[in-house]
Design a protein around this motif. Structure first.
Motif, PDB file in Angstrom:
ATOM      1  N   ALA A 247      -7.220  -1.815   0.947  1.00  0.00           N
ATOM      2  CA  ALA A 247      -7.028  -2.958  -0.169  1.00  0.00           C
ATOM      3  C   ALA A 247      -6.522  -2.441  -1.372  1.00  0.00           C
ATOM      4  O   ALA A 247      -6.578  -1.401  -1.660  1.00  0.00           O
ATOM      5  CB  ALA A 247      -8.557  -3.396  -0.268  1.00  0.00           C
ATOM      6  N   ASP A 296      -8.468  -9.248  -1.432  1.00  0.00           N
ATOM      7  CA  ASP A 296      -7.741  -7.888  -1.080  1.00  0.00           C
ATOM      8  C   ASP A 296      -8.370  -6.599  -1.911  1.00  0.00           C
ATOM      9  O   ASP A 296      -7.829  -6.185  -2.672  1.00  0.00           O
ATOM     10  CB  ASP A 296      -6.295  -8.072  -1.250  1.00  0.00           C
ATOM     11  CG  ASP A 296      -5.708  -7.032  -0.875  1.00  0.00           C
ATOM     12  OD1 ASP A 296      -6.159  -6.132   0.199  1.00  0.00           O
ATOM     13  OD2 ASP A 296      -4.453  -6.784  -1.146  1.00  0.00           O
ATOM     14  N   SER A 316     -15.180  -4.597   2.023  1.00  0.00           N
ATOM     15  CA  SER A 316     -14.012  -5.015   1.534  1.00  0.00           C
ATOM     16  C   SER A 316     -13.952  -6.542   1.733  1.00  0.00           C
ATOM     17  O   SER A 316     -14.507  -6.988   2.641  1.00  0.00           O
ATOM     18  CB  SER A 316     -12.897  -4.324   1.977  1.00  0.00           C
ATOM     19  OG  SER A 316     -13.142  -4.077   3.484  1.00  0.00           O
TER      20      SER A 316
END
Length: 318
Positions: A247, A296, A316
């Protein structure tokens, strides 16, 4: 001894929350002095019908969990083995206190069936299971302000073992009965918590193993075995989290006992507590909110108990 971290990801299929404003998945204004709001309208709006013979804690649990499930793909629970993992720091005190008072302060007495049913520690999880038609493992966990972390860790273990296909994991704590007593029950003082308003909430994640139907990933939950351990699990967890995702962004969620909540270098701090107030399972609100709002991003929630025990959640978003 160095902490061993073995990330085993679980897909986050949906997330949802109800904060002190009782507005699902939103952050409407609220004030500490106005708590608690009546939640019957919330129940009607989320569940589509009133809940009879249920106390406020049970109603908040069910409304928060259904808010999460309504964000899941249609039929997500159908023909799936699902577990419910409810975390709470203080539980259903509003239902337990009248029951205890009736039994011990009035010559024994006979509490009503409703009082007894609402006082059982797993009652809220049972009501939720009935509402969702879930027949798998149904557990209530309580570990003060690390209750949600404990529930997430256990749910991930059940998923990894294959005992369940999905895990509905949430944290719920409700205001009761005065600001001063609520702070005292949480052992919240200026020297061990930030100066923020009291709040409440019911916040939930639906976890599974289907990467095609996800909004994020839960990578690992790391908890210090005991307060005062030599290794800083927050530092160890932070280093491990950097290796589990590609990410582009870094988001730091500080718990209410972190007196210095500043994010590490290169991270963006998202102090979610002004949106939900201090309550033992506020971490659930912060994580659910981040999973829905951030894109993200590697998301870390860092928490610590009143005894100094540290915990870290690594997730995430996509």
């Amino acid at each position: 001894m160095k902490t061993q971290i073995h990330p085993v990801s679980a897909s986050v299929i949906a997330a949802g929350w109800v904060g002190p404003s009782l507005t699902p998945n939103e952050e409407a204004p609220w004030a500490e002095a106005d708590l608690p709001f009546n939640c019957d309208d919330l129940v009607q709006r989320v569940l589509g019908q009133p809940m009879r013979r249920a106390g406020r804690f049970i109603k908040m649990v069910c409304a928060g969990a259904m808010t999460c499930l309504q964000a899941a793909p249609p039929g997500a629970l159908q023909n799936r083995k699902t577990g419910i993992f409810l975390a709470t720091g203080l539980g259903n005190g509003d239902e337990i206190l009248p029951f205890v008072t009736q039994v011990f302060k009035h010559d024994g007495g006979f509490p009503s069936p409703n009082q007894f049913a609402n006082s059982v520690s797993n009652a809220a999880a049972f009501f939720l299971a009935r509402q969702c038609d879930v027949r798998g493992v149904i557990l209530t966990l309580s570990d003060e302000e690390l209750s949600f972390e404990s529930a997430l860790w256990l749910a991930q273990s059940y998923l990894r073992s294959g005992e369940i296909d999905l895990a509905l994991v949430g944290g719920c704590d409700v205001y009761t009965p005065t600001v001063e007593e609520y702070r005292e029950r949480m052992y919240v003082h200026p020297d061990n918590a930030r100066a923020l308003p009291i709040g409440e909430g019911s916040s939930w994640l639906l976890l599974g193993a289907d990467p095609a139907r996800r909004i994020g990933e839960l990578h690992f939950v790391l908890m210090q075995p005991k307060a005062g351990a030599s290794e800083d699990v927050l530092a160890a967890g932070l280093a491990a989290a950097e290796k589990v995702t590609s990410a582009n962004r870094r988001v730091w969620l500080p718990g209410f006992r972190l007196l210095h909540p500043e994010a590490p270098a290169g991270w963006d701090c998202r102090d979610y507590l002004p949106c939900c107030g201090i309550h033992p399972t506020a971490a659930a609100f912060g994580l659910a909110r981040a999973l829905r709002a951030e894109r993200d991003a590697l998301v870390i929630h860092a928490g610590v108990s009143s005894a100094g025990k540290k915990a870290l959640i690594a997730a995430s978003t996509i």
